[in-house]
Design an enzyme around this catalytic site. Structure first.
Site, short mmCIF file in Angstrom:
data_model
loop_
_atom_site.label_atom_id
_atom_site.label_comp_id
_atom_site.label_asym_id
_atom_site.label_seq_id
_atom_site.Cartn_x
_atom_site.Cartn_y
_atom_site.Cartn_z
N TYR A 272 0.86 -1.18 0.00
CA TYR A 272 0.00 0.00 0.00
C TYR A 272 0.91 1.25 0.00
O TYR A 272 1.90 1.30 0.73
CB TYR A 272 -0.88 -0.05 1.25
CG TYR A 272 -1.63 1.21 1.54
CD1 TYR A 272 -2.53 1.74 0.62
CD2 TYR A 272 -1.46 1.88 2.75
CE1 TYR A 272 -3.23 2.89 0.89
CE2 TYR A 272 -2.16 3.04 3.03
CZ TYR A 272 -3.04 3.54 2.09
OH TYR A 272 -3.71 4.69 2.36
N LYS B 48 -11.33 -1.07 6.70
CA LYS B 48 -11.75 -1.70 5.45
C LYS B 48 -12.73 -2.86 5.73
O LYS B 48 -13.80 -2.63 6.24
CB LYS B 48 -10.50 -2.15 4.69
CG LYS B 48 -9.45 -1.04 4.53
CD LYS B 48 -9.98 0.10 3.69
CE LYS B 48 -8.98 1.18 3.34
NZ LYS B 48 -8.32 1.83 4.44
N ASP C 62 0.47 -7.57 6.27
CA ASP C 62 -0.70 -6.68 6.21
C ASP C 62 -1.79 -7.45 5.47
O ASP C 62 -1.72 -7.66 4.27
CB ASP C 62 -0.34 -5.38 5.48
CG ASP C 62 -1.52 -4.40 5.46
OD1 ASP C 62 -2.68 -4.86 5.55
OD2 ASP C 62 -1.28 -3.19 5.35
C1 LIG Z 1 -3.42 -2.52 2.69
C2 LIG Z 1 -3.59 -1.31 3.54
N1 LIG Z 1 -2.88 -1.19 4.66
C3 LIG Z 1 -2.99 -0.12 5.47
C4 LIG Z 1 -3.84 0.92 5.15
C5 LIG Z 1 -3.95 2.11 6.05
O1 LIG Z 1 -5.13 2.08 6.76
P1 LIG Z 1 -5.85 3.37 7.38
O2 LIG Z 1 -6.34 4.18 6.23
O3 LIG Z 1 -6.93 2.79 8.24
O4 LIG Z 1 -4.82 4.10 8.16
C6 LIG Z 1 -4.61 0.84 3.99
C7 LIG Z 1 -5.53 1.93 3.62
O5 LIG Z 1 -6.05 1.99 2.54
C8 LIG Z 1 -4.48 -0.31 3.16
O6 LIG Z 1 -5.19 -0.44 2.02
#
Ligand SMILES: Cc1ncc(COP(=O)(O)O)c(C=O)c1O
Length: 402
Positions: free
Chosen positions: A117, A214, A189
């Site tokens: 990400y 999500k 992740d």
């Molecule tokens: C795979 C992944 N990890 C981490 C995050 C970060 O999450 P947050 O937006 O809740 O901080 C996202 C956000 O889109 C994501 O898609």
């Protein structure tokens, strides 16, 4: 003394802290309390040492309920919740970078997936690497590359089993085996897969991170993150860092996320079923150059995904438009009537995002091109609506691109 209290005193104390005999709520209530009173000063003192109820940055019953549910679902010894997915990624990397027996993280080498990400990649570069943590990226779907990079014995391997936005699938069990052989900790992740599609701890991973914003929450109404740990040592370290860094989850969000969790399996199954239908339909469209979905037989890691994911392939489908231009991507997004052009994923609603200008906007065009993220790439997060309506919306919008 209560009967003699004055109006102002009664206003702030009346109705609070009354034991409610016989009240057993069917769901964990929202403990909107920043601090907790113990029966005696000695018990308060003990609660400090035992991670008891002292202060909500240390522990809060509503948040603990959410953490317990995640630990149970991921098969972890414990989980720690955070205010966002990014706070969870940060804490997980710090915990993984804390040597056994040490009380603080020490700069150590990280081998990270090149397809992380975008914000995680930026965090690695601008915080960890900038503070002296050696950082290398590699394509986690290329096991030869992983083996080669592991020769330098990194301390942490950080990856997403389903990559964003190209939905590549890596061989997690094999990578864990290789990483453990050189003493590395594996941080996964798992946001895109959700524990319904994959539970990385079952494959030996050390820490599992989610942006709970999500799939776990699933309704677009709460921001949160969580890290599930394989060992008590890592769990204790995470808890310590959460208290100090302070990016902890609030009880209202914890309640919303716990509520979301109850329908997670139903939602993800429906999203996966819808996504497969949408992906197959997109492959037949003249305005679509390529479709990325691990459930398609043509996907390079389809067989691996089928084995690892137990028949579900997740709710995300990416596709390249023809022509592959920002103008065509914007025209499609502006023409959609049901699917929401918004930067998130995993909600009950179908959502679309233009990766080059959202999750990967911090990258240069060259960096994006090297990863295969072209100017016509769109990522669809398929919701739980009737799939015929999702397809009808895409169909009318694709016609307008033409
Ligand atoms: C795979 C992944 N990890 C981490 C995050 C970060 O999450 P947050 O937006 O809740 O901080 C996202 C956000 O889109 C994501 O898609």
């Amino acid at each position: 003394m209560r009967g003699t209290q004055h109006l102002e005193t009664r206003l702030v104390h009346a109705g609070e802290r009354e034991p409610v005999s016989g009240a057993r709520a069917t769901v964990l209530p929202i403990y909107a309390s920043s601090t907790f009173v113990q029966p005696s000063a000695a018990e308060l003192d003990r609660a400090f040492d035992e991670d008891g109820l002292v202060y909500s940055r240390h522990a809060n019953p509503t948040v603990s309920g959410f953490e317990a549910a995640i630990a149970a679902v991921e098969g972890a010894v414990g989980a720690v919740a955070f205010a966002s997915g990014m706070a969870a990624v940060h804490a997980a990397l710090l915990a993984a970078g804390t040597p056994r027996g040490a009380s603080q993280p020490q700069p150590c080498a990280i081998l990270a997936a090149q397809d992380l990400y975008g914000a995680s990649r930026t965090l690695l570069r601008q915080f960890f690497e900038a503070q002296g943590w050696p950082l290398t990226f590699c394509d986690m779907t290329d096991l030869a590359c992983v083996e080669e990079q592991l020769r330098s014995q990194p301390t942490i391997v950080f990856l997403e089993p389903i990559s964003n936005p190209l939905l590549k699938v890596c061989d997690l069990p094999r990578i864990v085996e290789l990483a453990h052989a050189v003493g590395a900790r594996v941080v996964v992740d798992n946001t895109l897969a959700s524990p319904i599609v994959l539970r990385p701890l079952e494959h030996g991973a050390d820490l599992v991170v989610h942006s709970a914003t999500k799939y776990l929450g699933g309704h677009g109404d709460a921001l949160g993150g969580v890290v599930a740990a394989r060992s008590h040592l890592l769990h204790d370290t995470l808890r310590r860092y959460a208290k100090l860094l302070g990016a902890t989850l609030g009880p209202f969000e914890a309640r919303l996320l716990s509520r979301g969790l109850k329908t997670l399996a139903l939602r993800v199954r429906q999203q996966s079923a819808n996504a497969l239908v949408v992906a197959r339909w997109l492959t037949t469209q003249p305005r679509v150059r390529q479709v990325y979905y691990p459930g398609l037989e043509t996907h390079p890691q389809h067989r691996l995904a089928a084995e690892l994911f137990g028949g579900l392939f997740g709710g995300l489908v990416s596709f390249d438009l023809e022509p592959a231009t920002p103008a065509a991507a914007y025209a499609l997004m502006d023409s959609l009537e049901l699917i929401l052009p918004a930067t998130t994923l995993g909600d009950v609603y179908s959502l679309i995002s233009y990766s080059a200008r959202s999750s990967h906007r911090d990258m240069t065009a060259d960096e994006r091109r090297q990863l295969g993220i072209g100017d016509g790439l769109l990522r669809l997060s398929v919701g739980i609506e009737d799939v015929r309506d999702i397809i009808a919306d895409l169909e009318q919008a694709l016609q307008r691109v033409a």
